[in-house]
Design a protein around this motif. Structure first.
Motif, PDB file in Angstrom:
ATOM      1  N   CYS A  35      45.082  41.660  43.486  1.00 38.62           N
ATOM      2  CA  CYS A  35      43.790  41.757  43.221  1.00 38.62           C
ATOM      3  C   CYS A  35      43.710  42.902  42.142  1.00 38.62           C
ATOM      4  O   CYS A  35      44.222  43.901  41.895  1.00 38.62           O
ATOM      5  N   ARG A  36      42.590  42.664  40.939  1.00 35.57           N
ATOM      6  CA  ARG A  36      42.160  43.303  39.977  1.00 35.57           C
ATOM      7  C   ARG A  36      40.780  43.934  40.159  1.00 35.57           C
ATOM      8  O   ARG A  36      40.616  45.091  39.651  1.00 35.57           O
ATOM      9  N   ARG A  37      40.044  43.060  40.718  1.00 36.08           N
ATOM     10  CA  ARG A  37      38.469  43.433  40.808  1.00 36.08           C
ATOM     11  C   ARG A  37      38.278  43.049  42.295  1.00 36.08           C
ATOM     12  O   ARG A  37      38.511  41.878  42.716  1.00 36.08           O
ATOM     13  N   GLU A  91      32.030  37.925  35.406  1.00 33.55           N
ATOM     14  CA  GLU A  91      33.343  37.927  35.794  1.00 33.55           C
ATOM     15  C   GLU A  91      33.235  38.306  37.301  1.00 33.55           C
ATOM     16  O   GLU A  91      32.816  39.071  37.984  1.00 33.55           O
ATOM     17  N   GLU A 123      36.234  54.422  45.724  1.00 37.03           N
ATOM     18  CA  GLU A 123      36.367  54.126  44.089  1.00 37.03           C
ATOM     19  C   GLU A 123      37.590  54.835  43.590  1.00 37.03           C
ATOM     20  O   GLU A 123      38.525  54.444  42.956  1.00 37.03           O
ATOM     21  N   ALA A 162      34.938  43.559  45.138  1.00 30.20           N
ATOM     22  CA  ALA A 162      33.660  43.571  45.174  1.00 30.20           C
ATOM     23  C   ALA A 162      33.310  44.242  46.603  1.00 30.20           C
ATOM     24  O   ALA A 162      33.934  43.766  47.389  1.00 30.20           O
ATOM     25  N   PRO A 198      35.095  38.594  41.060  1.00 36.26           N
ATOM     26  CA  PRO A 198      36.157  39.451  41.528  1.00 36.26           C
ATOM     27  C   PRO A 198      37.100  38.592  42.395  1.00 36.26           C
ATOM     28  O   PRO A 198      36.877  37.551  42.815  1.00 36.26           O
ATOM     29  N   ILE A 235      33.565  47.011  42.082  1.00 36.14           N
ATOM     30  CA  ILE A 235      32.500  46.619  42.028  1.00 36.14           C
ATOM     31  C   ILE A 235      31.578  47.191  42.928  1.00 36.14           C
ATOM     32  O   ILE A 235      31.592  46.614  44.208  1.00 36.14           O
ATOM     33  N   ILE A 295      42.728  49.291  40.473  1.00 35.50           N
ATOM     34  CA  ILE A 295      41.928  48.251  40.804  1.00 35.50           C
ATOM     35  C   ILE A 295      40.493  48.573  40.327  1.00 35.50           C
ATOM     36  O   ILE A 295      39.957  49.708  40.757  1.00 35.50           O
ATOM     37  N   SER A 296      39.707  47.836  39.920  1.00 36.36           N
ATOM     38  CA  SER A 296      37.986  48.099  39.363  1.00 36.36           C
ATOM     39  C   SER A 296      37.391  47.673  40.578  1.00 36.36           C
ATOM     40  O   SER A 296      37.557  46.554  41.320  1.00 36.36           O
TER      41      SER A 296
END
Length: 355
Positions: free
Chosen positions: A189-191, A263, A220, A193, A265, A231, A228-229
């Motif tokens: 995973c990179r993004r 974009e 966060e 939610a 997640p 959201i 990992i970003s």
């Protein structure tokens, strides 16, 4: 012997010899001051030593009483604040029901005290404590104002909370985040939610929180450490303000906002499990396949309140039974005079292959 020492000696001797019986009220500060020809502040300072010795208890705006002799724990009150009328999380209802059952199983008389806007519940608690009908009080998720009132009672107060002012059982919302972030990273995973809401009052005292919402202060940073970003601007902070029948609608709305992002997640975090039905409904509406569209979905659940999910996921599991057991143990140990401030409950990360 000074006046203060004379007052302290007079009442200490009177209590020890039985002239002042357990539970009996002491004369007012003004009356004692007149008797010893001094001032009420001097009397208050003299009586403070007897409070520290455990011989008397003060109840604000009510009076000063000889402390009851410690006896076997026979009765516990469960206190529910005024906001409980508007609905509470399902796990809290389960916790309260299991707590009552466990107290009764241990041979204790259990009283449920529900407060109202006029504070009648607190008045009833004071009456029960003074009469000896209950020797401890349990609670769940109280605000600091309610806890401040419980601390004034002449009996121990123990609850599911994070407030350091009172002995409590605490759910740790920080320690599982590093392994959770690693699990998302290992899944590729990179993004991610986050559809989540925790009552800020309940987790405000968590280490590292600094009074900020759970997502910004704890989740966060842990996810960022693994690249990992997160959201999280879609989350709502006051789920407790909504009646339970609106949780599904709120979760549905939040997931639809996730689907509207340019974009998408590749990971999803859902916490607490009260939000899962609304998310599932939105998935069906959007034609989302959780196996196809997400590398990993992590969902909170309580072990005694199982949830189903149509695909592999990672359960962030808590045990209500453990919370209840630790609460009851803490009640007994505090009643016996042990100086224990808190017990910590941890999440377990439980992989699942799907329903």
């Amino acid at each position: 012997m000074s006046i203060r020492e004379e007052i302290t000696h007079h009442f200490r001797e009177g209590i020890q010899t039985g002239r002042y019986l357990p539970g009996a009220p002491l004369p007012s500060s003004q009356t004692i001051a007149e008797q010893f020809r001094t001032t009420p502040p001097n009397v208050q300072r003299a009586l403070t030593l007897l409070v520290e010795e455990g011989l008397i208890v003060r109840e604000p705006r009510i009076g000063t009483f000889v402390r009851e002799k410690r006896r076997q724990l026979t009765g516990v009150a469960i206190y529910l604040p005024d906001f409980a009328h508007g609905g509470i999380f399902p796990f809290r209802r389960l916790y309260l029901r299991m707590l009552e059952t466990e107290l009764i199983r241990r041979g204790l008389h259990c009283r449920i005290v529900v407060d109202n806007a006029g504070g009648n519940g607190l008045q009833e608690l004071r009456r029960l404590a003074r009469s000896g009908a209950v020797q401890a009080v349990a609670f769940v998720d109280l605000c600091k104002e309610n806890i401040a009132e419980l601390i004034k009672l002449p009996i121990p107060a123990v609850g599911l909370s994070t407030n350091p002012a009172v002995p409590h059982v605490e759910i740790n919302y920080g320690r599982f985040l590093k392994p959770l972030a690693r699990a998302f990273r290992q899944a590729g995973c990179r993004r991610v939610a986050a559809i989540t809401s925790l009552d800020p009052e309940f987790i405000r005292n968590q280490p590292g929180n600094h009074g900020l919402p759970w997502i910004r202060s704890m989740v966060e940073p842990r996810f960022a450490e693994t690249g990992i970003s997160l959201i999280h601007n879609l989350t709502f902070d006051h789920l407790i303000d909504f009646p339970p029948d609106q949780y599904d609608t709120l979760a549905y709305r939040e997931f639809m906002e996730v689907r509207a992002l340019p974009e998408q997640p590749d990971g999803l975090l859902i916490y607490p499990d009260s939000l899962l039905p609304g998310v599932m409904t939105a998935m069906v509406k959007c034609g989302v396949d959780p196996v196809r569209d997400y590398r990993l979905v992590a969902i909170h659940r309580n072990r005694e309140f199982p949830r189903l999910f149509p695909g592999p996921c990672l359960w962030l599991e808590l045990s209500v039974e453990q919370m209840v057991h630790e609460t009851v143990e803490l009640i007994f140990r505090r009643y016996q005079g042990e100086d224990i401030r808190k017990t910590v409950i941890e999440h377990r990360l439980v992989p699942s292959s799907g329903a």
